[in-house]
Design an enzyme around this catalytic site. Structure first.
Site, mmCIF file in Angstrom:
data_model
loop_
_atom_site.group_PDB
_atom_site.id
_atom_site.type_symbol
_atom_site.label_atom_id
_atom_site.label_comp_id
_atom_site.label_asym_id
_atom_site.label_seq_id
_atom_site.Cartn_x
_atom_site.Cartn_y
_atom_site.Cartn_z
ATOM 1 N N ILE A 106 0.830 -1.202 0.000
ATOM 2 C CA ILE A 106 0.000 0.000 0.000
ATOM 3 C C ILE A 106 0.865 1.251 0.000
ATOM 4 C CG2 ILE A 106 -1.929 -1.160 1.155
ATOM 5 C CD1 ILE A 106 -0.896 -0.031 3.828
ATOM 6 N N HIS A 124 -4.507 -4.374 -2.405
ATOM 7 C CA HIS A 124 -4.953 -3.895 -1.092
ATOM 8 C C HIS A 124 -4.971 -2.375 -1.009
ATOM 9 C CE1 HIS A 124 -3.614 -8.041 0.654
ATOM 10 N NE2 HIS A 124 -4.791 -8.091 0.059
ATOM 11 N N CYS A 132 -13.530 8.464 -0.026
ATOM 12 C CA CYS A 132 -14.799 8.457 0.700
ATOM 13 C C CYS A 132 -15.448 7.084 0.532
ATOM 14 C CB CYS A 132 -15.714 9.549 0.148
ATOM 15 S SG CYS A 132 -17.387 9.429 0.818
ATOM 16 N N CYS A 135 -18.950 7.991 -1.663
ATOM 17 C CA CYS A 135 -18.965 8.373 -3.085
ATOM 18 C C CYS A 135 -17.634 8.109 -3.787
ATOM 19 C CB CYS A 135 -19.354 9.847 -3.231
ATOM 20 S SG CYS A 135 -18.098 10.986 -2.612
ATOM 21 N N ILE A 241 15.608 -9.892 -0.810
ATOM 22 C CA ILE A 241 15.151 -9.640 -2.182
ATOM 23 C C ILE A 241 16.112 -8.724 -2.935
ATOM 24 C CG2 ILE A 241 13.326 -8.524 -3.541
ATOM 25 C CD1 ILE A 241 11.483 -9.370 -1.070
HETATM 26 P P1 NAD Z 1 3.820 -10.328 5.534
HETATM 27 O O1 NAD Z 1 4.300 -9.363 6.552
HETATM 28 O O2 NAD Z 1 2.784 -11.306 5.901
HETATM 29 O O3 NAD Z 1 5.064 -11.169 4.967
HETATM 30 C C1 NAD Z 1 6.217 -10.577 4.489
HETATM 31 C C2 NAD Z 1 7.218 -11.691 4.192
HETATM 32 O O4 NAD Z 1 8.379 -11.102 3.633
HETATM 33 C C3 NAD Z 1 7.657 -12.470 5.448
HETATM 34 O O5 NAD Z 1 7.462 -13.852 5.232
HETATM 35 C C4 NAD Z 1 9.156 -12.105 5.600
HETATM 36 O O6 NAD Z 1 9.921 -13.210 6.011
HETATM 37 C C5 NAD Z 1 9.533 -11.707 4.204
HETATM 38 N N1 NAD Z 1 10.582 -10.681 4.125
HETATM 39 C C6 NAD Z 1 10.676 -9.520 4.828
HETATM 40 N N2 NAD Z 1 11.707 -8.781 4.393
HETATM 41 C C7 NAD Z 1 12.289 -9.500 3.390
HETATM 42 C C8 NAD Z 1 13.420 -9.270 2.546
HETATM 43 N N3 NAD Z 1 14.133 -8.141 2.601
HETATM 44 N N4 NAD Z 1 13.749 -10.239 1.641
HETATM 45 C C9 NAD Z 1 13.033 -11.401 1.552
HETATM 46 N N5 NAD Z 1 11.957 -11.662 2.325
HETATM 47 C C10 NAD Z 1 11.592 -10.716 3.230
HETATM 48 O O7 NAD Z 1 3.400 -9.461 4.298
HETATM 49 P P2 NAD Z 1 2.368 -9.784 3.141
HETATM 50 O O8 NAD Z 1 2.473 -11.208 2.752
HETATM 51 O O9 NAD Z 1 2.566 -8.738 2.135
HETATM 52 O O10 NAD Z 1 0.932 -9.601 3.808
HETATM 53 C C11 NAD Z 1 0.623 -8.622 4.734
HETATM 54 C C12 NAD Z 1 -0.325 -7.514 4.260
HETATM 55 O O11 NAD Z 1 0.116 -6.365 4.920
HETATM 56 C C13 NAD Z 1 -0.232 -7.174 2.820
HETATM 57 O O12 NAD Z 1 -1.357 -7.627 2.199
HETATM 58 C C14 NAD Z 1 -0.157 -5.664 2.745
HETATM 59 O O13 NAD Z 1 -1.414 -5.152 2.364
HETATM 60 C C15 NAD Z 1 0.088 -5.191 4.122
HETATM 61 N N6 NAD Z 1 1.354 -4.502 4.397
HETATM 62 C C16 NAD Z 1 1.883 -3.668 3.459
HETATM 63 C C17 NAD Z 1 3.072 -3.007 3.724
HETATM 64 C C18 NAD Z 1 3.618 -2.092 2.667
HETATM 65 O O14 NAD Z 1 2.857 -1.562 1.877
HETATM 66 N N7 NAD Z 1 4.939 -1.901 2.618
HETATM 67 C C19 NAD Z 1 3.736 -3.199 4.936
HETATM 68 C C20 NAD Z 1 3.154 -4.054 5.884
HETATM 69 C C21 NAD Z 1 1.959 -4.702 5.595
#
Ligand code: NAD
Length: 252
Positions: A106, A124, A132, A135, A241
């Site tokens: 997000i 997401h 809103c 609307c 990553i």
């Molecule tokens: P999650 O937190 O469930 O999982 C993140 C995964 O990434 C973990 O398994 C972790 O081990 C791995 N990880 C973290 N840093 C890493 C790296 N540098 N290299 C490799 N792996 C790494 O997140 P999700 O699966 O995206 O689900 C959580 C929900 O939370 C999402 O749907 C999202 O909407 C929201 N979210 C978004 C943000 C953002 O926008 N940056 C941050 C937190 C949560």
């Protein structure tokens, strides 16, 4: 497979063989930009339970808490810049290896990295602005924040009087139909589906890689921890990553 060079080479080979890849990202791609994920030991949920959509709609106290949390995180979101992982994804799209990026995030960092907004499918939503609930009017956060700081509550929508909420999808809130349809179409048409930094436990988003595999795509997962879909993947890399993807893309 342990050595960084081996992981980069294995990923580069998959990317080289692909003719129409799709990238799928979760919170893990943004941790290297200083935004914590949800489920790691220092993750956001380890400290705070999320607020359900029904509670946001029914309770002014919950809405105030949601806005308080959002503004408390503003300095972090505002300071976050795309990291090597985001830039490598942008490079894959620019060179035509990948057709789009489907993201659970997000934070707007894919767009900030140079990917055209219409190539980023946000499952997401986006926390950098509000909408809103009545609307769907887009509202920027700064005037909401000024009102919140002055009166202790967020304003109602100036157009229809509805409730304003960050343009994100909370638990219990309907998924965006158009984005889900586009994500499923992309998954059904790709030959390589690359998951970057998602725990793959949040549904229905986690259905999308399953659908790609069902349609014959090879699945690649880069994640520090195991995911429930690892057994479906042709390549699983337990690594950071930024380093792995950047190295692989440079080797193409
Ligand atoms: P999650 O937190 O469930 O999982 C993140 C995964 O990434 C973990 O398994 C972790 O081990 C791995 N990880 C973290 N840093 C890493 C790296 N540098 N290299 C490799 N792996 C790494 O997140 P999700 O699966 O995206 O689900 C959580 C929900 O939370 C999402 O749907 C999202 O909407 C929201 N979210 C978004 C943000 C953002 O926008 N940056 C941050 C937190 C949560």
């Amino acid at each position: 497979m342990n050595a960084a060079a081996d992981m980069q080479a294995a990923l580069a080979a998959k990317l080289r063989a692909a003719t129409r890849a799709v990238i799928f990202t979760g919170a893990g791609i943004s941790t290297e930009s200083g935004i914590p994920d949800f489920r790691s030991a220092d993750g956001i949920w380890t400290r705070m339970a999320p607020i359900d959509f029904a509670d946001f709609v029914s309770s002014e106290a919950m809405r105030c808490e949601a806005w308080r949390r959002r503004f408390a995180m503003e300095a972090m979101f505002a300071a976050a810049r795309p990291n090597r992982g985001h830039l490598a994804v942008a490079a894959l799209i620019a060179r035509g290896t990948a057709s789009c990026v489907i993201t659970q995030n997000i934070d707007n960092l894919h767009q900030d990295s140079g990917v055209a907004a219409d190539m980023v499918i946000e499952l997401h939503g986006n926390t950098r602005y509000a909408r809103c609930l009545g609307c769907n009017l887009r509202v920027e956060l700064e005037p909401i924040r000024a009102h919140f700081e002055r009166y202790g509550v967020a304003p109602d929508c100036a157009a229809c009087g509805g409730l304003l909420k960050t343009a994100t999808i909370s638990f219990g809130q309907a998924m965006p139909e158009a984005e889900m349809a586009r994500a499923h179409a992309a998954a059904g048409a790709c030959d390589l589906f690359v998951v970057l930094g998602s725990s793959l436990v949040v549904y229905p988003a986690a259905e999308v890689p399953v659908q790609a595999v069902r349609h014959g795509a090879e699945l690649v997962i880069i994640n520090r921890e195991p995911t429930p879909l690892d057994d479906l993947a042709g390549l699983v890399l337990r690594s950071g990553i930024g380093d792995t993807l950047d190295g692989a893309v440079r080797a193409l």
